[in-house]
Design an enzyme around this catalytic site. Structure first.
Site, PDB file in Angstrom:
ATOM      1  N   LYS A   1       8.941  -3.017   9.274  1.00  0.00           N
ATOM      2  CA  LYS A   1      10.266  -3.586   9.453  1.00  0.00           C
ATOM      3  C   LYS A   1      11.080  -2.672  10.249  1.00  0.00           C
ATOM      4  O   LYS A   1      11.778  -3.104  10.951  1.00  0.00           O
ATOM      5  CB  LYS A   1      10.762  -3.672   7.903  1.00  0.00           C
ATOM      6  CG  LYS A   1      12.186  -3.953   7.646  1.00  0.00           C
ATOM      7  CD  LYS A   1      12.897  -4.061   6.289  1.00  0.00           C
ATOM      8  CE  LYS A   1      12.977  -2.909   5.649  1.00  0.00           C
ATOM      9  NZ  LYS A   1      14.452  -2.327   5.957  1.00  0.00           N
ATOM     10  N   ASN A   2      10.851  -1.228   9.833  1.00  0.00           N
ATOM     11  CA  ASN A   2      12.061  -0.538  10.494  1.00  0.00           C
ATOM     12  C   ASN A   2      11.541  -0.055  11.962  1.00  0.00           C
ATOM     13  O   ASN A   2      12.213   0.606  12.604  1.00  0.00           O
ATOM     14  CB  ASN A   2      12.008   0.530   9.744  1.00  0.00           C
ATOM     15  CG  ASN A   2      12.931   0.578   8.577  1.00  0.00           C
ATOM     16  OD1 ASN A   2      13.568  -0.820   8.476  1.00  0.00           O
ATOM     17  ND2 ASN A   2      12.851   1.630   7.195  1.00  0.00           N
TER      18      ASN A   2
ATOM     19  N   CYS B   1      26.253   0.707   1.225  1.00  0.00           N
ATOM     20  CA  CYS B   1      25.456  -0.447   0.407  1.00  0.00           C
ATOM     21  C   CYS B   1      25.342   0.373  -0.718  1.00  0.00           C
ATOM     22  O   CYS B   1      25.668   1.552  -1.314  1.00  0.00           O
ATOM     23  CB  CYS B   1      24.118  -0.603   1.374  1.00  0.00           C
ATOM     24  SG  CYS B   1      23.153   0.869   1.399  1.00  0.00           S
TER      25      CYS B   1
ATOM     26  N   ARG C   1      26.884   5.423   4.168  1.00  0.00           N
ATOM     27  CA  ARG C   1      25.880   5.369   5.401  1.00  0.00           C
ATOM     28  C   ARG C   1      26.945   4.802   6.638  1.00  0.00           C
ATOM     29  O   ARG C   1      27.000   3.969   7.199  1.00  0.00           O
ATOM     30  CB  ARG C   1      25.145   3.957   5.149  1.00  0.00           C
ATOM     31  CG  ARG C   1      24.018   4.341   4.105  1.00  0.00           C
ATOM     32  CD  ARG C   1      23.241   3.159   3.822  1.00  0.00           C
ATOM     33  NE  ARG C   1      22.056   3.341   4.885  1.00  0.00           N
ATOM     34  CZ  ARG C   1      21.161   2.325   4.758  1.00  0.00           C
ATOM     35  NH1 ARG C   1      21.123   1.403   3.904  1.00  0.00           N
ATOM     36  NH2 ARG C   1      20.111   2.482   5.919  1.00  0.00           N
TER      37      ARG C   1
ATOM     38  N   ASP D   1      12.192   6.695   1.664  1.00  0.00           N
ATOM     39  CA  ASP D   1      11.879   5.179   1.485  1.00  0.00           C
ATOM     40  C   ASP D   1      10.578   5.184   0.538  1.00  0.00           C
ATOM     41  O   ASP D   1      10.383   4.171  -0.088  1.00  0.00           O
ATOM     42  CB  ASP D   1      11.612   4.459   2.731  1.00  0.00           C
ATOM     43  CG  ASP D   1      12.903   4.058   3.493  1.00  0.00           C
ATOM     44  OD1 ASP D   1      12.718   3.749   4.860  1.00  0.00           O
ATOM     45  OD2 ASP D   1      13.907   4.460   2.858  1.00  0.00           O
TER      46      ASP D   1
ATOM     47  N   ARG E   1      13.553  -8.871   1.540  1.00  0.00           N
ATOM     48  CA  ARG E   1      14.037  -8.148   2.900  1.00  0.00           C
ATOM     49  C   ARG E   1      12.867  -7.238   3.498  1.00  0.00           C
ATOM     50  O   ARG E   1      12.925  -7.131   4.636  1.00  0.00           O
ATOM     51  CB  ARG E   1      15.259  -7.137   2.417  1.00  0.00           C
ATOM     52  CG  ARG E   1      16.651  -7.992   2.092  1.00  0.00           C
ATOM     53  CD  ARG E   1      17.536  -7.267   2.172  1.00  0.00           C
ATOM     54  NE  ARG E   1      17.718  -6.291   3.205  1.00  0.00           N
ATOM     55  CZ  ARG E   1      17.807  -5.012   3.082  1.00  0.00           C
ATOM     56  NH1 ARG E   1      18.316  -4.289   2.291  1.00  0.00           N
ATOM     57  NH2 ARG E   1      17.781  -4.355   4.417  1.00  0.00           N
TER      58      ARG E   1
HETATM   59  C1  EPZ Z   1      17.060   4.246   8.497  1.00  0.00           C
HETATM   60  O1  EPZ Z   1      18.278   3.988   8.004  1.00  0.00           O
HETATM   61  C2  EPZ Z   1      15.949   3.336   7.880  1.00  0.00           C
HETATM   62  N1  EPZ Z   1      16.503   1.853   8.145  1.00  0.00           N
HETATM   63  C3  EPZ Z   1      16.249   3.364   6.392  1.00  0.00           C
HETATM   64  O2  EPZ Z   1      15.397   2.443   5.426  1.00  0.00           O
HETATM   65  C4  EPZ Z   1      15.885   4.703   6.097  1.00  0.00           C
HETATM   66  O3  EPZ Z   1      15.889   5.089   4.520  1.00  0.00           O
HETATM   67  C5  EPZ Z   1      16.753   5.610   6.753  1.00  0.00           C
HETATM   68  O4  EPZ Z   1      16.387   5.408   8.157  1.00  0.00           O
HETATM   69  C6  EPZ Z   1      16.048   7.355   6.355  1.00  0.00           C
HETATM   70  O5  EPZ Z   1      14.716   7.374   6.724  1.00  0.00           O
HETATM   71  C7  EPZ Z   1      16.226   1.375   9.404  1.00  0.00           C
HETATM   72  O6  EPZ Z   1      15.426   2.037  10.068  1.00  0.00           O
HETATM   73  C8  EPZ Z   1      16.649  -0.102   9.441  1.00  0.00           C
HETATM   74  P1  EPZ Z   1      19.918   7.523   8.718  1.00  0.00           P
HETATM   75  P2  EPZ Z   1      19.536   4.894   8.622  1.00  0.00           P
HETATM   76  O7  EPZ Z   1      21.110   7.162   9.654  1.00  0.00           O
HETATM   77  O8  EPZ Z   1      19.167   4.809  10.277  1.00  0.00           O
HETATM   78  C9  EPZ Z   1      23.942   9.639   7.280  1.00  0.00           C
HETATM   79  C10 EPZ Z   1      14.545   0.843   4.016  1.00  0.00           C
HETATM   80  O9  EPZ Z   1      14.575   0.916   2.832  1.00  0.00           O
HETATM   81  N2  EPZ Z   1      24.326   9.188   8.533  1.00  0.00           N
HETATM   82  O10 EPZ Z   1      18.620   8.168   9.162  1.00  0.00           O
HETATM   83  O11 EPZ Z   1      20.763   3.955   8.135  1.00  0.00           O
HETATM   84  C11 EPZ Z   1      23.744   8.662   6.315  1.00  0.00           C
HETATM   85  O12 EPZ Z   1      24.837   8.314   5.426  1.00  0.00           O
HETATM   86  C12 EPZ Z   1      15.669   1.478   4.724  1.00  0.00           C
HETATM   87  O13 EPZ Z   1      14.071   0.423   4.942  1.00  0.00           O
HETATM   88  C13 EPZ Z   1      25.683   9.673   8.967  1.00  0.00           C
HETATM   89  O14 EPZ Z   1      26.347  10.610   7.954  1.00  0.00           O
HETATM   90  O15 EPZ Z   1      19.408   6.148   8.112  1.00  0.00           O
HETATM   91  C14 EPZ Z   1      22.505   8.906   5.518  1.00  0.00           C
HETATM   92  O16 EPZ Z   1      22.979   9.672   4.268  1.00  0.00           O
HETATM   93  C15 EPZ Z   1      16.726   2.159   3.769  1.00  0.00           C
HETATM   94  N3  EPZ Z   1      26.254   9.307   9.864  1.00  0.00           N
HETATM   95  C16 EPZ Z   1      21.635   9.744   6.348  1.00  0.00           C
HETATM   96  O17 EPZ Z   1      22.390  10.307   7.498  1.00  0.00           O
HETATM   97  C17 EPZ Z   1      25.638   8.474  10.976  1.00  0.00           C
HETATM   98  O18 EPZ Z   1      26.291   8.219  11.783  1.00  0.00           O
HETATM   99  C18 EPZ Z   1      20.536   9.241   6.603  1.00  0.00           C
HETATM  100  O19 EPZ Z   1      20.830   8.102   7.640  1.00  0.00           O
HETATM  101  C19 EPZ Z   1      24.449   7.860  10.559  1.00  0.00           C
HETATM  102  C20 EPZ Z   1      23.864   8.367   9.248  1.00  0.00           C
END
Ligand code: EPZ
Length: 435
Positions: free
Chosen positions: A22-23, A116, A121, A305, A397
């Site tokens: 998915k990701n 969410c 996020r 995840d 999803r």
């Molecule tokens: C991706 O989300 C995945 N989603 C998530 O999978 C996964 O849990 C996550 O990466 C971590 O591996 C997709 O790829 C579509 P991050 P993402 O940006 O990119 C903070 C699932 O279950 N952050 O790496 O949103 C954020 O708040 C989903 O398939 C900032 O502060 O994760 C979080 O605490 C859930 N500022 C942390 O970083 C930003 O600009 C990780 O976020 C961006 C992120």
């Protein structure tokens, strides 16, 4: 509302074919916007999130055809540069439209994803990186409005190795003028898959999978060959835990074992026997589950995840495990539901103490987010008696044909729609129609 009904206690055994990730599919689908033409993608998982992303692409003017795991997508024309609230609220990954729309159209209007269940996020790192490439943003009306005259290569240092942040910056940098370097980039396998896809379009990128990715911008990109999405390591890990938690013997097929190393390491530490082939991984458990401390980290650390799924397994361990969540600030929503099934988990901030129990007992539980839902299904497979998992839209999803795949492994599981349930439970009313 649908629900999953599980009669637990059965050992799962057999082989399960894993779908595309998915990701990886989500960023690759939206990245097709940077290359006008007809794209052919294979091994695309059949998920609600993928349908949502294809709806978004349709909204901006790019029609698609889906046949099983094969998707044909025509990005020759983009007539609209907006990711509207009604789509973004269903799938925060819609924020991935920012980079490709700015690269293709010079503008992007994307509804702010909002938080969410698992955390606030924010997307500050996304915007900071895109601004370094010459984009300008303003926030109004719940949208982020972006504009750029000419993308110009730059050195970007991320405060956090954000996965979608890295992906947004990458999909803009490929069409920037000059060279870009992304430092502290995310290293997830899904990033590598996106880079491989962009390279198939003619992009010049190196360093993917490391924390420093270098991009030489090019004038134009175009689809040349069909691209196949990499296997879903999180789906695979979920089924490996299904084998482990039921004391069974499960083999996941069509996977990239290297991407499963963090999960395999923990499974072995819990006492499971794990065999690894070229494209398959097999898990068996005979003895008790041993307690293990788990801390989530950005790749190549243990993936957040899979935290909820492994917590279900550790709930059955002979002893105390500590699970520490370092990526999201609120990713323990499954804990109170696991405890309803008889687990003994207590949390303190980002740390959960899991005192293993001898057995769990079926109950009705509520899913709160995608991976928490999987955790509850796994616990239900091991629990004695009947478990009902509600709010299945979370599972739909991210998991393709979950019930069928579990049934094929020997689980006593079914998906029930409430109407049917209502019919089953309603007293049989006999009416005699007198002519
Ligand atoms: C991706 O989300 C995945 N989603 C998530 O999978 C996964 O849990 C996550 O990466 C971590 O591996 C997709 O790829 C579509 P991050 P993402 O940006 O990119 C903070 C699932 O279950 N952050 O790496 O949103 C954020 O708040 C989903 O398939 C900032 O502060 O994760 C979080 O605490 C859930 N500022 C942390 O970083 C930003 O600009 C990780 O976020 C961006 C992120």
């Amino acid at each position: 509302m649908d629900k999953i009904v599980i009669d637990g206690g059965r050992r799962l055994s057999g082989r399960v074919a894993i779908a595309g990730a998915k990701n990886a599919a989500l960023p690759i689908l939206i990245a097709t916007l940077v290359a006008p033409g007809e794209h052919r993608l294979n091994n695309v998982p059949q998920l609600v999130d993928v349908s949502s992303m294809l709806s978004l692409l349709g909204r901006v003017g790019c029609p698609s055809l889906v046949h099983g795991g094969a998707v044909r997508l025509d990005t020759s024309r983009v007539s609209f540069c907006e990711a509207p609230y009604d789509l973004v609220r269903k799938m925060r990954a819609s924020v991935l439209a920012l980079g490709p729309l700015l690269a293709r159209c010079g503008e992007a209007h994307v509804s702010l994803p909002g938080g969410c269940a698992i955390g606030v996020r924010p997307i500050d790192q996304h915007l900071k990186g895109l601004e370094r490439l010459g984009c300008r943003f303003e926030l109004s009306g719940g949208y982020v409005h972006g504009h750029v005259d000419q993308l110009v290569g730059a050195r970007i240092v991320l405060d956090f190795p954000t996965v979608t942040g890295t992906e947004n910056i990458l999909t803009a940098a490929v069409l920037a003028k000059g060279e870009s370097v992304i430092e502290n980039a995310a290293r997830e396998p899904e990033i590598v898959d996106l880079v491989n896809f962009l390279r198939s379009l003619g992009a010049q990128i190196e360093g993917e999978g490391t924390s420093s990715i270098r991009v030489q911008g090019v004038q134009a990109l175009a689809p040349k060959t069909p691209y196949s999405i990499l296997p879903d390591r999180i789906e695979a890990g979920t089924y490996l835990v299904a084998g482990a938690i039921t004391g069974g013997d499960v083999t996941v097929e069509r996977v990239e074992p290297r991407d499963l190393e963090p999960a395999i390491e923990i499974l072995r530490a819990t006492g499971c026997v794990v065999d690894v082939g070229d494209t398959w991984v097999r898990v068996r458990r005979h003895g008790p589950v041993q307690p293990v401390d788990v801390t989530t980290r950005p790749h190549p650390g243990f993936p957040t995840d899979m935290q909820a799924q492994f917590m279900a397994l550790l709930s059955m361990a002979k002893g105390r495990s500590v699970v520490t969540e370092t990526i999201f600030e609120n990713r323990f929503m499954h804990v109170p539901e696991l405890n309803r099934l008889g687990a003994d988990v207590s949390t303190d901030g980002n740390r959960a103490v899991v005192n293993g129990v001898d057995s769990m007992h079926g109950a009705t539980v509520m899913a709160t987010d995608l991976r928490a839902s999987a955790s509850l299904v796994l616990a239900g497979l091991a629990a004695e008696g009947r478990t009902e998992v509600l709010r299945l839209y979370h599972l739909d999803r991210g998991y393709e044909r979950l019930v069928e795949k579990l049934q094929a492994l020997g689980a006593d599981v079914a998906r029930v729609t409430d109407d049917l349930e209502r019919l089953r439970s309603a007293p049989l009313a006999v009416t005699q129609n007198v002519g």
